[in-house]
Design a protein around this motif. Structure first.
Motif, mmCIF file in Angstrom:
data_model
loop_
_atom_site.group_PDB
_atom_site.id
_atom_site.type_symbol
_atom_site.label_atom_id
_atom_site.label_comp_id
_atom_site.label_asym_id
_atom_site.label_seq_id
_atom_site.Cartn_x
_atom_site.Cartn_y
_atom_site.Cartn_z
ATOM 1 N N THR A 8 0.882 -1.026 0.085
ATOM 2 C CA THR A 8 0.136 -0.210 -0.031
ATOM 3 C C THR A 8 0.669 1.180 0.107
ATOM 4 O O THR A 8 0.673 2.062 -0.799
ATOM 5 C CB THR A 8 -0.920 0.119 1.229
ATOM 6 O OG1 THR A 8 -1.782 -1.260 1.239
ATOM 7 C CG2 THR A 8 -1.853 1.001 1.251
ATOM 8 N N MET A 9 1.909 1.075 0.831
ATOM 9 C CA MET A 9 2.762 2.495 1.197
ATOM 10 C C MET A 9 3.527 2.562 -0.564
ATOM 11 O O MET A 9 3.931 3.709 -0.899
ATOM 12 C CB MET A 9 3.678 2.303 1.996
ATOM 13 C CG MET A 9 3.200 2.369 3.435
ATOM 14 S SD MET A 9 4.231 2.142 4.610
ATOM 15 C CE MET A 9 5.484 3.578 4.448
ATOM 16 N N VAL A 10 3.934 1.469 -0.945
ATOM 17 C CA VAL A 10 4.699 1.700 -2.363
ATOM 18 C C VAL A 10 3.610 2.047 -3.340
ATOM 19 O O VAL A 10 4.126 2.974 -4.128
ATOM 20 C CB VAL A 10 5.366 0.108 -2.708
ATOM 21 C CG1 VAL A 10 5.776 0.393 -4.223
ATOM 22 C CG2 VAL A 10 6.309 -0.125 -1.900
ATOM 23 N N THR A 11 2.483 1.688 -3.549
ATOM 24 C CA THR A 11 1.569 2.270 -4.231
ATOM 25 C C THR A 11 1.237 3.528 -4.144
ATOM 26 O O THR A 11 1.012 4.287 -5.104
ATOM 27 C CB THR A 11 0.359 1.391 -4.136
ATOM 28 O OG1 THR A 11 0.612 -0.185 -4.346
ATOM 29 C CG2 THR A 11 -0.769 1.609 -5.282
ATOM 30 N N ALA A 12 0.962 4.036 -2.881
ATOM 31 C CA ALA A 12 0.959 5.509 -2.633
ATOM 32 C C ALA A 12 1.964 6.179 -3.014
ATOM 33 O O ALA A 12 1.768 7.309 -3.683
ATOM 34 C CB ALA A 12 0.666 5.442 -0.991
ATOM 35 N N ALA A 14 4.202 5.528 -5.369
ATOM 36 C CA ALA A 14 4.281 5.698 -6.801
ATOM 37 C C ALA A 14 3.181 6.451 -7.224
ATOM 38 O O ALA A 14 3.291 7.504 -8.449
ATOM 39 C CB ALA A 14 3.860 4.105 -7.338
ATOM 40 N N SER A 15 2.007 6.571 -6.777
ATOM 41 C CA SER A 15 1.147 7.441 -7.104
ATOM 42 C C SER A 15 1.312 8.867 -7.146
ATOM 43 O O SER A 15 0.997 9.672 -7.951
ATOM 44 C CB SER A 15 -0.125 7.047 -6.483
ATOM 45 O OG SER A 15 -0.680 5.809 -6.744
ATOM 46 N N ILE A 16 1.953 9.216 -5.847
ATOM 47 C CA ILE A 16 2.323 10.508 -5.637
ATOM 48 C C ILE A 16 3.528 11.015 -6.576
ATOM 49 O O ILE A 16 3.435 11.992 -7.363
ATOM 50 C CB ILE A 16 2.914 10.785 -4.158
ATOM 51 C CG1 ILE A 16 1.763 10.419 -3.278
ATOM 52 C CG2 ILE A 16 3.783 11.989 -3.963
ATOM 53 C CD1 ILE A 16 2.151 10.408 -1.654
ATOM 54 N N LEU A 17 4.376 10.040 -6.852
ATOM 55 C CA LEU A 17 5.551 10.288 -8.023
ATOM 56 C C LEU A 17 5.025 10.579 -9.402
ATOM 57 O O LEU A 17 5.356 11.541 -9.911
ATOM 58 C CB LEU A 17 6.466 9.015 -7.500
ATOM 59 C CG LEU A 17 7.823 9.222 -8.600
ATOM 60 C CD1 LEU A 17 8.582 10.533 -8.195
ATOM 61 C CD2 LEU A 17 8.616 8.243 -8.594
ATOM 62 N N ILE A 18 3.952 9.731 -9.664
ATOM 63 C CA ILE A 18 3.376 9.910 -11.264
ATOM 64 C C ILE A 18 2.468 10.930 -11.157
ATOM 65 O O ILE A 18 2.672 11.979 -12.154
ATOM 66 C CB ILE A 18 2.593 8.702 -11.178
ATOM 67 C CG1 ILE A 18 3.111 7.348 -11.674
ATOM 68 C CG2 ILE A 18 1.630 8.946 -12.436
ATOM 69 C CD1 ILE A 18 2.666 6.211 -11.673
ATOM 70 N N ALA A 19 1.886 11.567 -10.001
ATOM 71 C CA ALA A 19 1.338 12.793 -9.853
ATOM 72 C C ALA A 19 2.208 13.901 -10.192
ATOM 73 O O ALA A 19 1.795 14.800 -11.016
ATOM 74 C CB ALA A 19 0.312 13.053 -8.767
ATOM 75 N N ILE A 20 3.363 13.902 -9.322
ATOM 76 C CA ILE A 20 4.067 14.983 -9.364
ATOM 77 C C ILE A 20 4.782 15.159 -10.894
ATOM 78 O O ILE A 20 5.013 16.275 -11.272
ATOM 79 C CB ILE A 20 5.482 14.925 -8.361
ATOM 80 C CG1 ILE A 20 4.573 15.015 -7.035
ATOM 81 C CG2 ILE A 20 6.664 15.587 -8.688
ATOM 82 C CD1 ILE A 20 5.807 14.724 -5.762
#
Length: 198
Positions: A8-12, A14-20
């Protein structure tokens, strides 16, 4: 339980990194589009408000001067400044100065003065300043026509072909740049267009 939490942390993350990254790429694209649009607007203004009118007036003046020389000076085989003018020749010269050469030069000087901020490069080219000085001396010539010497010339001579060449080349380079800028964005390579050149 730890593995799902790590996942879950990795997914979160990764999502933040993709959004940035998406935000950064979008911002970068917007900045490029904005700079390109500003350059297109500036080049368009340079052509419409300065170099286009200057080219038309310069070419018109050049053609008029060439015709005047062909008809009235070359048959005399000399420079107008060195030849004493007959009464008829002086009337003809005065008419050409008052109706063609002086008004055209004054219009060009007004355009340069009003839109000098659109000049290509970081400073005013010497040939443009030389032309403006020549155009300014028409004011004195016309105001004191009957009091000047027999040559009836401006105090500061026209810079000649240098000015025409400068206006032609500037107009041509701006038209070429405009054509590149108006191509679809994917067609513009870095080697083709350098926005810092102007």
């Amino acid at each position: 339980m730890e593995i799902p939490m790590i996942a879950t942390m990795v997914t979160a993350c990764a999502s933040i990194l993709i959004a940035i990254m998406a935000y950064w790429m979008n911002h970068r694209g917007e900045t490029r589009r904005s700079l390109r649009k500003a350059r297109i607007d500036r080049v368009g203004s340079q052509l419409k408000d300065l170099y286009g009118p200057l080219l038309v007036l310069t070419e018109t003046n050049e053609k008029a001067w060439s015709e005047y020389c062909t008809r009235y000076i070359l048959p005399l085989r000399g420079d107008l400044a060195e030849i004493p003018l007959s009464e008829l020749e002086e009337v003809r010269w005065r008419t050409w100065v008052e109706e063609v050469f002086a008004p055209t030069a004054q219009k060009m000087r007004e355009i340069i003065t009003a839109r000098g901020d659109l000049i290509i490069g970081g400073e005013m080219p010497p040939v443009v300043l030389e032309f403006c000085a020549h155009a300014a001396t028409y004011d004195v010539l016309l105001a004191n026509w009957d009091g000047v010497g027999p040559s009836k010339n401006t105090l500061i001579g026209h810079p000649g072909k240098k000015f025409l060449t400068y206006v032609r080349e500037s107009y041509g380079s701006l038209k070429a740049e405009q054509a590149l800028l108006l191509k679809p964005a994917r067609g513009i390579g870095r080697a083709e267009f350098n926005p810092s050149a102007r």
